[in-house]
Motif scaffolding. Structure first.
Motif, PDB file in Angstrom:
ATOM      1  N   GLY A 179      -1.649  -1.958   4.659  1.00 20.16           N
ATOM      2  CA  GLY A 179      -0.732  -0.854   4.966  1.00 20.16           C
ATOM      3  C   GLY A 179      -1.306  -0.083   6.139  1.00 20.16           C
ATOM      4  O   GLY A 179      -2.391  -0.399   6.626  1.00 20.16           O
ATOM      5  N   ARG A 180      -0.570   0.939   6.579  1.00 20.05           N
ATOM      6  CA  ARG A 180      -1.084   1.739   7.701  1.00 20.05           C
ATOM      7  C   ARG A 180      -1.798   2.994   7.224  1.00 20.05           C
ATOM      8  O   ARG A 180      -2.610   3.556   7.934  1.00 20.05           O
ATOM      9  CB  ARG A 180       0.076   2.180   8.611  1.00 20.05           C
ATOM     10  N   GLY A 240      13.115  -9.798   0.083  1.00 19.95           N
ATOM     11  CA  GLY A 240      14.345  -9.622   0.854  1.00 19.95           C
ATOM     12  C   GLY A 240      15.108  -8.452   0.262  1.00 19.95           C
ATOM     13  O   GLY A 240      14.525  -7.412  -0.052  1.00 19.95           O
ATOM     14  N   GLY A 272       4.927  -2.488  -3.577  1.00 23.72           N
ATOM     15  CA  GLY A 272       3.610  -3.049  -3.268  1.00 23.72           C
ATOM     16  C   GLY A 272       2.503  -2.385  -4.072  1.00 23.72           C
ATOM     17  O   GLY A 272       1.622  -3.063  -4.621  1.00 23.72           O
ATOM     18  N   ASN A 309       5.832  -7.925   1.497  1.00 23.12           N
ATOM     19  CA  ASN A 309       6.611  -6.836   0.901  1.00 23.12           C
ATOM     20  C   ASN A 309       6.889  -5.691   1.872  1.00 23.12           C
ATOM     21  O   ASN A 309       7.905  -5.010   1.744  1.00 23.12           O
ATOM     22  CB  ASN A 309       5.819  -6.324  -0.324  1.00 23.12           C
ATOM     23  N   ALA A 310       6.008  -5.493   2.864  1.00 24.66           N
ATOM     24  CA  ALA A 310       6.187  -4.352   3.775  1.00 24.66           C
ATOM     25  C   ALA A 310       7.582  -4.411   4.390  1.00 24.66           C
ATOM     26  O   ALA A 310       8.021  -5.454   4.867  1.00 24.66           O
ATOM     27  CB  ALA A 310       5.125  -4.372   4.875  1.00 24.66           C
ATOM     28  N   GLY A 343       2.267  -3.773   2.611  1.00 25.58           N
ATOM     29  CA  GLY A 343       2.989  -2.595   2.092  1.00 25.58           C
ATOM     30  C   GLY A 343       2.495  -2.207   0.717  1.00 25.58           C
ATOM     31  O   GLY A 343       3.293  -1.901  -0.179  1.00 25.58           O
ATOM     32  N   LYS A 377      17.497  -8.214   6.645  1.00 28.02           N
ATOM     33  CA  LYS A 377      17.238  -8.867   5.355  1.00 28.02           C
ATOM     34  C   LYS A 377      17.956 -10.236   5.268  1.00 28.02           C
ATOM     35  O   LYS A 377      17.484 -11.137   4.573  1.00 28.02           O
ATOM     36  CB  LYS A 377      17.647  -7.949   4.200  1.00 28.02           C
ATOM     37  N   TYR A 403      19.963  -3.049   9.036  1.00 29.90           N
ATOM     38  CA  TYR A 403      19.075  -3.309   7.885  1.00 29.90           C
ATOM     39  C   TYR A 403      19.532  -4.592   7.188  1.00 29.90           C
ATOM     40  O   TYR A 403      18.721  -5.464   6.871  1.00 29.90           O
ATOM     41  CB  TYR A 403      19.075  -2.123   6.900  1.00 29.90           C
ATOM     42  N   THR A 429      11.868   4.234  -4.961  1.00 28.19           N
ATOM     43  CA  THR A 429      10.563   4.264  -4.277  1.00 28.19           C
ATOM     44  C   THR A 429      10.674   5.272  -3.130  1.00 28.19           C
ATOM     45  O   THR A 429      11.628   6.054  -3.087  1.00 28.19           O
ATOM     46  CB  THR A 429      10.225   2.876  -3.678  1.00 28.19           C
TER      47      THR A 429
END
Ligand code: NAP
Length: 251
Positions: free
Chosen positions: A33-34, A137, A15, A85-86, A9, A155, A151, A186
């Motif tokens: 990442g993507r 997390g 990230g 991190n992602a 990420g 986590k 979500y 972010t």
């Protein structure tokens, strides 16, 4: 020898800020990442400060994760730090109104993706008899908030997995740490609210949220701790946040 840090990420938010901060400190970086164009941009900019290698893959795809790590050139197959991190939230609502696709996304990304990447990188750390894994997390993993259900569950799984991993690795000279951030400004809310900028912006209004740079500095501090010190479990909140969903908005 410069330490090699793999950041999942790395294309935005925490990230990306961490990559930038650690590049300035001379760490060598594997950025994942993507979004290929963002990875290329980071390689270009940060490549002027340090050595950078990029891996473009979807962390939810088990084969892609293992292939990506296998594809690393030999010189990069010594990963000192894995920053898991992602992660993202998808949607915010009661279970009875929730979308199965959102839940799959969160479990696949926040839980399974993190576990796959850990499993793929771990043999390298075990072979070199050293390493540091930092899992991102969330305060949401220990304090549930209304409409956060899946979500928060994802986590909470990161929290449980991190503790188990530490128990598995503490005799192997591998540190395992978790960071639980509160609200960080972010792209997180933009993703959660599916591109609704106005709704996303509201999350960060009326108080001073954490910035990705605050997390980058915390991570650098954790990495700089001496070998016998593991900052194992760190809760980091904006000063105006007391708990999940409890923010003092004054403006
Ligand atoms: P962000 O800006 O949205 O960054 C999310 C990162 O995850 C992006 O780089 C994204 O890259 C990557 N990612 C998403 N889906 C992916 C996939 N399928 N495969 C590979 N990478 C993927 O959010 P952020 O706030 O920096 O989030 C980072 C971590 O902090 C997450 O684990 C999040 O849960 C946690 N966190 C955030 C907050 C907050 O308030 N922001 C609070 C607590 C915890 P690509 O899109 O290029 O793949």
């Amino acid at each position: 020898m410069a330490k090699i840090v793999l950041i999942s990420g790395a294309t935005s938010g925490i990230g990306a800020a961490t990559a930038q901060h650690l590049a300035k400190q001379g760490y060598h970086l594997i950025l994942c990442g993507r979004r290929a164009e963002r990875l290329a941009e980071a390689a270009q900019t940060l490549g002027q400060l340090t050595s950078v290698h990029t891996l473009c893959f979807d962390i939810t795809l088990q084969n892609a994760v293992f292939k990506a790590i296998e594809s690393l050139p030999l010189a990069w197959k010594r990963i000192d730090v894995l920053l898991n991190n992602a992660g993202n939230a998808h949607g915010l609502g009661a279970v009875q109104d929730g979308q199965l696709a959102d839940w799959d996304n969160m479990i696949d990304l926040n839980v399974k993706g993190l576990i796959y990447l850990t499993k793929a990188v771990l043999p390298l750390m075990l072979a070199q008899n050293s390493g540091h894994i930092i899992n991102i997390g969330s305060v949401a993993g220990i304090q549930i908030y209304p409409n956060g259900n899946v979500y928060c569950a994802s986590k909470a799984a990161v929290h449980a997995f991190t503790q188990g991993l530490r128990m598995d690795l503490y005799t192997k000279n591998i540190k395992v740490s978790e960071i639980k951030p509160g609200l960080v400004e972010t792209e997180f809310s933009l993703v959660r609210f599916k591109g609704d900028k106005e709704r996303a912006q509201k999350v960060y209004e009326g108080y001073e949220p954490l910035q990705a740079q605050d997390l980058a500095e915390l991570i650098a501090y954790m990495l700089a701790a001496p070998p016998h010190v593991n900052l194992a479990d760190v809760l980091i909140l904006p000063t105006k946040q007391a708990a999940s969903g409890m923010v003092h908005k004054t403006q």
